[in-house]
Motif scaffolding. Sequence first.
Motif, mmCIF file in Angstrom:
data_model
loop_
_atom_site.group_PDB
_atom_site.id
_atom_site.type_symbol
_atom_site.label_atom_id
_atom_site.label_comp_id
_atom_site.label_asym_id
_atom_site.label_seq_id
_atom_site.Cartn_x
_atom_site.Cartn_y
_atom_site.Cartn_z
ATOM 1 N N LEU A 110 -4.794 -46.694 14.495
ATOM 2 C CA LEU A 110 -3.693 -46.884 13.427
ATOM 3 C C LEU A 110 -4.392 -47.240 12.179
ATOM 4 C CD1 LEU A 110 -0.569 -48.338 15.368
ATOM 5 C CD2 LEU A 110 -0.941 -46.094 14.407
ATOM 6 N N LEU A 111 -3.748 -46.778 11.019
ATOM 7 C CA LEU A 111 -4.358 -47.477 9.566
ATOM 8 C C LEU A 111 -2.672 -47.516 9.052
ATOM 9 C CD1 LEU A 111 -6.300 -44.587 10.327
ATOM 10 C CD2 LEU A 111 -7.277 -45.785 8.372
ATOM 11 N N TYR A 112 -2.839 -48.603 7.849
ATOM 12 C CA TYR A 112 -1.616 -48.663 7.226
ATOM 13 C C TYR A 112 -1.929 -48.576 5.802
ATOM 14 C CZ TYR A 112 -3.117 -53.353 5.479
ATOM 15 O OH TYR A 112 -3.734 -54.484 4.930
ATOM 16 N N GLY A 117 -5.569 -48.676 -0.534
ATOM 17 C CA GLY A 117 -5.380 -47.389 0.255
ATOM 18 C C GLY A 117 -5.450 -47.714 1.807
ATOM 19 N N TRP A 118 -5.528 -46.535 2.574
ATOM 20 C CA TRP A 118 -5.410 -46.472 3.845
ATOM 21 C C TRP A 118 -6.467 -47.292 4.502
ATOM 22 C CZ3 TRP A 118 -1.030 -45.082 5.785
ATOM 23 C CH2 TRP A 118 -0.240 -43.990 5.118
ATOM 24 N N ARG A 119 -6.073 -48.657 5.307
ATOM 25 C CA ARG A 119 -6.905 -49.411 5.942
ATOM 26 C C ARG A 119 -6.553 -49.696 7.483
ATOM 27 N NH1 ARG A 119 -9.391 -53.190 1.677
ATOM 28 N NH2 ARG A 119 -10.000 -54.329 3.401
ATOM 29 N N TYR A 120 -7.668 -49.986 8.141
ATOM 30 C CA TYR A 120 -7.140 -50.241 9.464
ATOM 31 C C TYR A 120 -6.296 -51.693 9.556
ATOM 32 C CZ TYR A 120 -10.873 -47.039 10.687
ATOM 33 O OH TYR A 120 -11.644 -45.934 11.068
ATOM 34 N N ILE A 121 -5.478 -51.889 10.622
ATOM 35 C CA ILE A 121 -4.523 -52.999 10.592
ATOM 36 C C ILE A 121 -5.223 -54.300 10.334
ATOM 37 C CG2 ILE A 121 -2.722 -54.210 11.867
ATOM 38 C CD1 ILE A 121 -2.148 -51.317 11.191
ATOM 39 N N ASP A 122 -5.003 -55.003 9.606
ATOM 40 C CA ASP A 122 -5.584 -56.455 9.166
ATOM 41 C C ASP A 122 -4.294 -57.372 8.666
ATOM 42 O OD1 ASP A 122 -4.947 -55.690 6.504
ATOM 43 O OD2 ASP A 122 -7.079 -55.114 6.070
ATOM 44 N N SER A 130 3.790 -47.909 5.524
ATOM 45 C CA SER A 130 3.651 -46.748 6.075
ATOM 46 C C SER A 130 2.477 -46.639 7.023
ATOM 47 C CB SER A 130 3.243 -45.625 4.850
ATOM 48 O OG SER A 130 4.589 -45.485 4.258
ATOM 49 N N LEU A 131 2.434 -45.944 7.926
ATOM 50 C CA LEU A 131 1.401 -46.066 8.945
ATOM 51 C C LEU A 131 0.765 -44.360 8.992
ATOM 52 C CD1 LEU A 131 2.784 -47.996 12.051
ATOM 53 C CD2 LEU A 131 1.157 -48.715 10.223
ATOM 54 N N THR A 132 -0.367 -44.405 9.400
ATOM 55 C CA THR A 132 -1.046 -43.068 9.912
ATOM 56 C C THR A 132 -1.842 -43.155 10.758
ATOM 57 O OG1 THR A 132 -1.974 -40.918 9.227
ATOM 58 C CG2 THR A 132 -2.593 -42.746 8.136
ATOM 59 N N PHE A 133 -2.637 -42.266 11.310
ATOM 60 C CA PHE A 133 -3.651 -42.607 12.316
ATOM 61 C C PHE A 133 -4.700 -41.579 12.181
ATOM 62 C CE2 PHE A 133 -0.725 -39.755 14.172
ATOM 63 C CZ PHE A 133 -1.571 -38.516 14.921
ATOM 64 N N THR A 134 -5.985 -42.113 12.791
ATOM 65 C CA THR A 134 -7.084 -41.235 12.635
ATOM 66 C C THR A 134 -7.744 -40.888 13.992
ATOM 67 O OG1 THR A 134 -9.437 -41.164 11.773
ATOM 68 C CG2 THR A 134 -8.533 -43.367 12.386
ATOM 69 N N VAL A 135 -8.356 -39.617 14.100
ATOM 70 C CA VAL A 135 -8.777 -39.380 15.366
ATOM 71 C C VAL A 135 -10.146 -39.300 15.278
ATOM 72 C CG1 VAL A 135 -9.112 -37.629 17.030
ATOM 73 C CG2 VAL A 135 -6.885 -37.698 15.999
ATOM 74 N N ARG A 136 -10.992 -40.251 16.034
ATOM 75 C CA ARG A 136 -12.293 -40.666 16.047
ATOM 76 C C ARG A 136 -13.368 -39.716 16.710
ATOM 77 N NH1 ARG A 136 -12.428 -46.710 16.857
ATOM 78 N NH2 ARG A 136 -14.824 -46.559 15.847
ATOM 79 N N ASP A 137 -12.879 -38.791 17.422
ATOM 80 C CA ASP A 137 -13.750 -38.094 17.987
ATOM 81 C C ASP A 137 -13.398 -36.477 18.035
ATOM 82 O OD1 ASP A 137 -11.614 -37.721 20.047
ATOM 83 O OD2 ASP A 137 -12.667 -38.739 21.427
ATOM 84 N N THR A 138 -13.937 -35.627 19.018
ATOM 85 C CA THR A 138 -13.615 -34.115 18.636
ATOM 86 C C THR A 138 -12.428 -33.878 19.493
ATOM 87 O OG1 THR A 138 -15.275 -33.741 20.661
ATOM 88 C CG2 THR A 138 -16.160 -33.589 18.422
ATOM 89 N N GLU A 175 -3.302 -36.010 8.735
ATOM 90 C CA GLU A 175 -2.589 -37.006 9.357
ATOM 91 C C GLU A 175 -1.085 -37.064 8.751
ATOM 92 O OE1 GLU A 175 -5.355 -37.158 7.470
ATOM 93 O OE2 GLU A 175 -6.819 -37.537 8.933
ATOM 94 N N PRO A 176 -0.106 -37.459 9.624
ATOM 95 C CA PRO A 176 1.324 -37.675 9.272
ATOM 96 C C PRO A 176 1.242 -39.001 8.810
ATOM 97 C CG PRO A 176 0.869 -37.798 11.884
ATOM 98 C CD PRO A 176 -0.233 -37.288 11.325
ATOM 99 N N ILE A 177 2.322 -39.137 7.995
ATOM 100 C CA ILE A 177 2.696 -40.354 7.523
ATOM 101 C C ILE A 177 4.081 -40.915 7.929
ATOM 102 C CG2 ILE A 177 2.874 -41.928 5.506
ATOM 103 C CD1 ILE A 177 0.758 -39.907 4.066
ATOM 104 N N PHE A 178 4.168 -42.267 8.325
ATOM 105 C CA PHE A 178 5.748 -42.479 8.906
ATOM 106 C C PHE A 178 5.702 -43.884 8.934
ATOM 107 C CE2 PHE A 178 2.380 -41.993 12.103
ATOM 108 C CZ PHE A 178 2.304 -43.032 12.766
ATOM 109 N N SER A 179 6.958 -44.591 8.814
ATOM 110 C CA SER A 179 7.089 -45.793 8.582
ATOM 111 C C SER A 179 6.911 -46.717 9.866
ATOM 112 C CB SER A 179 8.714 -46.145 8.385
ATOM 113 O OG SER A 179 9.115 -47.431 8.346
ATOM 114 N N SER A 180 6.376 -47.940 9.750
ATOM 115 C CA SER A 180 6.030 -48.719 10.955
ATOM 116 C C SER A 180 7.206 -49.386 11.534
ATOM 117 C CB SER A 180 5.001 -49.829 10.414
ATOM 118 O OG SER A 180 5.648 -50.653 9.297
ATOM 119 N N LEU A 181 8.348 -49.040 11.217
ATOM 120 C CA LEU A 181 9.565 -49.645 11.639
ATOM 121 C C LEU A 181 10.469 -48.425 12.185
ATOM 122 C CD1 LEU A 181 10.619 -52.528 9.236
ATOM 123 C CD2 LEU A 181 9.836 -52.885 11.286
ATOM 124 N N PRO A 182 11.076 -48.571 13.347
ATOM 125 C CA PRO A 182 11.885 -47.621 13.778
ATOM 126 C C PRO A 182 13.173 -47.268 13.050
ATOM 127 C CG PRO A 182 11.300 -49.198 15.810
ATOM 128 C CD PRO A 182 10.949 -49.706 14.217
#
Length: 237
Positions: A110-112, A117-122, A130-138, A175-182
């Motif tokens: 996940l990144l936020y 800009g987009w960063r890993y959760i810290d 807002s959240l998105t995610f990154t795929v780190r392999d093939t 990458e899709p972008i979505f809220s971190s809350l339901p």
Amino acid sequence: MLTDLHLQKYLQGLLSEEEEKNVEALLEINPDLKKRLQELEERPSVGRPMWERKRLGRHAKRGSSVRYATVLPALLILLLIVVLSSHWFGKPGGNSTFIHAGGNATSVELLYNAPQGWRYIDAGFKPGDSLTFTVRDTGKYTVRVFGIYSGMPEAVAKEIWSSPEGLRFGSQDAEPIFSSLPASDSTRPRFLAVVFDTTTLTSLVPEELPQLLRNGGGGGRIPGFRYQVFRVPESDQ
């Protein structure tokens, strides 16, 4: 400013030759950007897939102008201890073995959307960002994201986002972008969980998620899916 996601793709060799030259030019004139790249490159190597280690090594051999300090083995061991110890957490209302140790796979992370800009959760993450995610392999993955909330006697998982039916995501996909809350929920989650697999995740029941993510699975049951869990920083207020 270049985002963490863009820098990660640079380290993984996923950018074009022209894009790589642009990144290296910016690194030469921006010490803060160079420092951020070094932080991403020096993340603990435990759990890094072989493909990523090879690509990082390839960048080093190509004579990149960015130089990285050599970390002594003793410091690596200390860093690993600190990282693992920070991942322990207890179930609401008592001590438990419900832990965060990076999950059982690292292919999706996940990144936020931070001000930089987009960063890993810290520590700068705030529920509602807002959240998105990154795929780190093939691989290409079905993805579901959950917020994990305090509850008695068991923590509660609520779905935040899931892949559209039949759609899987890879490193080359947008990458899709979505809220971190339901939806319609302002409660602060204690943790975020990203669950992913190369097959469908329709059989995953949210009510079972906190139990299955316990150390060793619920009652010895090992989760059949891949996942990562991220602690939500405590509120400053």
